[in-house]
Design a protein around this motif. Structure first.
Motif, PDB file in Angstrom:
ATOM      1  N   CYS A  30      -9.281   5.624   5.139  1.00 16.59           N
ATOM      2  CA  CYS A  30      -7.908   6.092   5.397  1.00 16.59           C
ATOM      3  C   CYS A  30      -7.675   7.562   5.045  1.00 16.59           C
ATOM      4  O   CYS A  30      -6.580   8.063   5.249  1.00 16.59           O
ATOM      5  CB  CYS A  30      -6.925   5.227   4.631  1.00 16.59           C
ATOM      6  SG  CYS A  30      -7.046   5.417   2.828  1.00 16.59           S
ATOM      7  N   GLN A  31      -8.665   8.229   4.498  1.00 20.43           N
ATOM      8  CA  GLN A  31      -8.580   9.639   4.124  1.00 20.43           C
ATOM      9  C   GLN A  31      -7.678   9.908   2.913  1.00 20.43           C
ATOM     10  O   GLN A  31      -7.203  11.016   2.715  1.00 20.43           O
ATOM     11  CB  GLN A  31      -8.126  10.503   5.314  1.00 20.43           C
ATOM     12  CG  GLN A  31      -9.012  10.358   6.540  1.00 20.43           C
ATOM     13  CD  GLN A  31     -10.458  10.711   6.253  1.00 20.43           C
ATOM     14  OE1 GLN A  31     -10.737  11.806   5.826  1.00 20.43           O
ATOM     15  NE2 GLN A  31     -11.354   9.782   6.469  1.00 20.43           N
ATOM     16  N   ARG A  32      -7.444   8.882   2.094  1.00 23.44           N
ATOM     17  CA  ARG A  32      -6.690   9.045   0.848  1.00 23.44           C
ATOM     18  C   ARG A  32      -7.624   9.643  -0.204  1.00 23.44           C
ATOM     19  O   ARG A  32      -8.806   9.373  -0.226  1.00 23.44           O
ATOM     20  CB  ARG A  32      -6.222   7.673   0.379  1.00 23.44           C
ATOM     21  CG  ARG A  32      -5.458   7.647  -0.918  1.00 23.44           C
ATOM     22  CD  ARG A  32      -5.191   6.215  -1.372  1.00 23.44           C
ATOM     23  NE  ARG A  32      -4.703   5.347  -0.337  1.00 23.44           N
ATOM     24  CZ  ARG A  32      -3.416   5.208  -0.012  1.00 23.44           C
ATOM     25  NH1 ARG A  32      -2.511   5.864  -0.679  1.00 23.44           N
ATOM     26  NH2 ARG A  32      -3.057   4.408   0.956  1.00 23.44           N
ATOM     27  N   ARG A  33      -7.101  10.481  -1.116  1.00 19.57           N
ATOM     28  CA  ARG A  33      -7.917  11.049  -2.185  1.00 19.57           C
ATOM     29  C   ARG A  33      -8.328   9.930  -3.141  1.00 19.57           C
ATOM     30  O   ARG A  33      -7.495   9.162  -3.598  1.00 19.57           O
ATOM     31  CB  ARG A  33      -7.133  12.122  -2.928  1.00 19.57           C
ATOM     32  CG  ARG A  33      -6.875  13.360  -2.088  1.00 19.57           C
ATOM     33  CD  ARG A  33      -5.964  14.378  -2.752  1.00 19.57           C
ATOM     34  NE  ARG A  33      -6.312  14.678  -4.129  1.00 19.57           N
ATOM     35  CZ  ARG A  33      -7.239  15.559  -4.516  1.00 19.57           C
ATOM     36  NH1 ARG A  33      -7.904  16.223  -3.613  1.00 19.57           N
ATOM     37  NH2 ARG A  33      -7.489  15.766  -5.780  1.00 19.57           N
ATOM     38  N   THR A  34      -9.648   9.838  -3.431  1.00 26.68           N
ATOM     39  CA  THR A  34     -10.185   8.788  -4.290  1.00 26.68           C
ATOM     40  C   THR A  34     -11.393   9.308  -5.061  1.00 26.68           C
ATOM     41  O   THR A  34     -11.924  10.371  -4.750  1.00 26.68           O
ATOM     42  CB  THR A  34     -10.567   7.534  -3.456  1.00 26.68           C
ATOM     43  OG1 THR A  34     -10.886   6.467  -4.333  1.00 26.68           O
ATOM     44  CG2 THR A  34     -11.712   7.798  -2.513  1.00 26.68           C
ATOM     45  N   VAL A  84       0.859  -1.182   0.000  1.00 28.20           N
ATOM     46  CA  VAL A  84       0.000   0.000   0.000  1.00 28.20           C
ATOM     47  C   VAL A  84       0.896   1.233   0.000  1.00 28.20           C
ATOM     48  O   VAL A  84       1.764   1.369   0.855  1.00 28.20           O
ATOM     49  CB  VAL A  84      -0.910   0.001   1.243  1.00 28.20           C
ATOM     50  CG1 VAL A  84      -1.768   1.238   1.288  1.00 28.20           C
ATOM     51  CG2 VAL A  84      -1.768  -1.248   1.271  1.00 28.20           C
ATOM     52  N   PRO A  85       0.695   2.135  -0.955  1.00 27.99           N
ATOM     53  CA  PRO A  85       1.519   3.343  -0.995  1.00 27.99           C
ATOM     54  C   PRO A  85       1.144   4.286   0.149  1.00 27.99           C
ATOM     55  O   PRO A  85       0.105   4.124   0.788  1.00 27.99           O
ATOM     56  CB  PRO A  85       1.183   3.963  -2.350  1.00 27.99           C
ATOM     57  CG  PRO A  85      -0.133   3.413  -2.709  1.00 27.99           C
ATOM     58  CD  PRO A  85      -0.239   2.066  -2.068  1.00 27.99           C
ATOM     59  N   PRO A  86       1.968   5.285   0.406  1.00 32.64           N
ATOM     60  CA  PRO A  86       1.669   6.243   1.475  1.00 32.64           C
ATOM     61  C   PRO A  86       0.334   6.954   1.230  1.00 32.64           C
ATOM     62  O   PRO A  86      -0.111   7.093   0.097  1.00 32.64           O
ATOM     63  CB  PRO A  86       2.817   7.245   1.406  1.00 32.64           C
ATOM     64  CG  PRO A  86       3.863   6.626   0.564  1.00 32.64           C
ATOM     65  CD  PRO A  86       3.210   5.585  -0.284  1.00 32.64           C
ATOM     66  N   ILE A  87      -0.284   7.411   2.308  1.00 25.10           N
ATOM     67  CA  ILE A  87      -1.579   8.093   2.236  1.00 25.10           C
ATOM     68  C   ILE A  87      -1.494   9.338   1.352  1.00 25.10           C
ATOM     69  O   ILE A  87      -2.478   9.730   0.723  1.00 25.10           O
ATOM     70  CB  ILE A  87      -2.065   8.477   3.652  1.00 25.10           C
ATOM     71  CG1 ILE A  87      -2.240   7.233   4.514  1.00 25.10           C
ATOM     72  CG2 ILE A  87      -3.346   9.285   3.615  1.00 25.10           C
ATOM     73  CD1 ILE A  87      -3.321   6.290   4.052  1.00 25.10           C
ATOM     74  N   ALA A  88      -0.340   9.955   1.267  1.00 22.68           N
ATOM     75  CA  ALA A  88      -0.184  11.168   0.460  1.00 22.68           C
ATOM     76  C   ALA A  88      -0.418  10.905  -1.024  1.00 22.68           C
ATOM     77  O   ALA A  88      -0.773  11.815  -1.768  1.00 22.68           O
ATOM     78  CB  ALA A  88       1.202  11.766   0.675  1.00 22.68           C
ATOM     79  N   GLU A  89      -0.223   9.658  -1.466  1.00 23.54           N
ATOM     80  CA  GLU A  89      -0.456   9.315  -2.874  1.00 23.54           C
ATOM     81  C   GLU A  89      -1.933   8.988  -3.070  1.00 23.54           C
ATOM     82  O   GLU A  89      -2.498   8.198  -2.314  1.00 23.54           O
ATOM     83  CB  GLU A  89       0.390   8.113  -3.276  1.00 23.54           C
ATOM     84  CG  GLU A  89       1.868   8.420  -3.315  1.00 23.54           C
ATOM     85  CD  GLU A  89       2.669   7.256  -3.854  1.00 23.54           C
ATOM     86  OE1 GLU A  89       2.138   6.492  -4.695  1.00 23.54           O
ATOM     87  OE2 GLU A  89       3.809   7.105  -3.421  1.00 23.54           O
ATOM     88  N   PRO A  90      -2.584   9.583  -4.089  1.00 23.02           N
ATOM     89  CA  PRO A  90      -4.007   9.319  -4.300  1.00 23.02           C
ATOM     90  C   PRO A  90      -4.253   7.929  -4.872  1.00 23.02           C
ATOM     91  O   PRO A  90      -3.362   7.295  -5.427  1.00 23.02           O
ATOM     92  CB  PRO A  90      -4.417  10.387  -5.311  1.00 23.02           C
ATOM     93  CG  PRO A  90      -3.167  10.696  -6.053  1.00 23.02           C
ATOM     94  CD  PRO A  90      -2.052  10.538  -5.056  1.00 23.02           C
TER      95      PRO A  90
END
Length: 66
Positions: free
Chosen positions: A29-33, A5-11
């Motif tokens: 996780c609050q990732r942009r999607t 899983v990439p860091p949360i900063a990556e969408p």
């Protein structure tokens, strides 16, 4: 195939293919999607994996909006 899983900063990759006004934060996780509009889903692909494993690939959410 398990991928890290990439860091949360990556969408989520889906956020890169939809219109900017359809992008929102993952409910998990609050990732942009791609959250809003046609094809939107409240979870990113990494948060959706365990849900789909538990409930099946056809899992969908019902909108509470009229």
């Amino acid at each position: 195939m398990i991928t890290s899983v990439p860091p949360i900063a990556e969408p989520d990759p889906s956020a890169l293919t939809c219109a900017g006004d359809q992008v929102g934060l993952c409910a998990g996780c609050q990732r942009r999607t791609h959250r809003y509009g046609r094809g939107g889903f409240p979870l990113c692909q990494w948060c959706a994996e365990p849900v789909k494993a538990k409930w099946g690939a056809a899992v969908r959410f019902l909108s509470t909006r009229a």
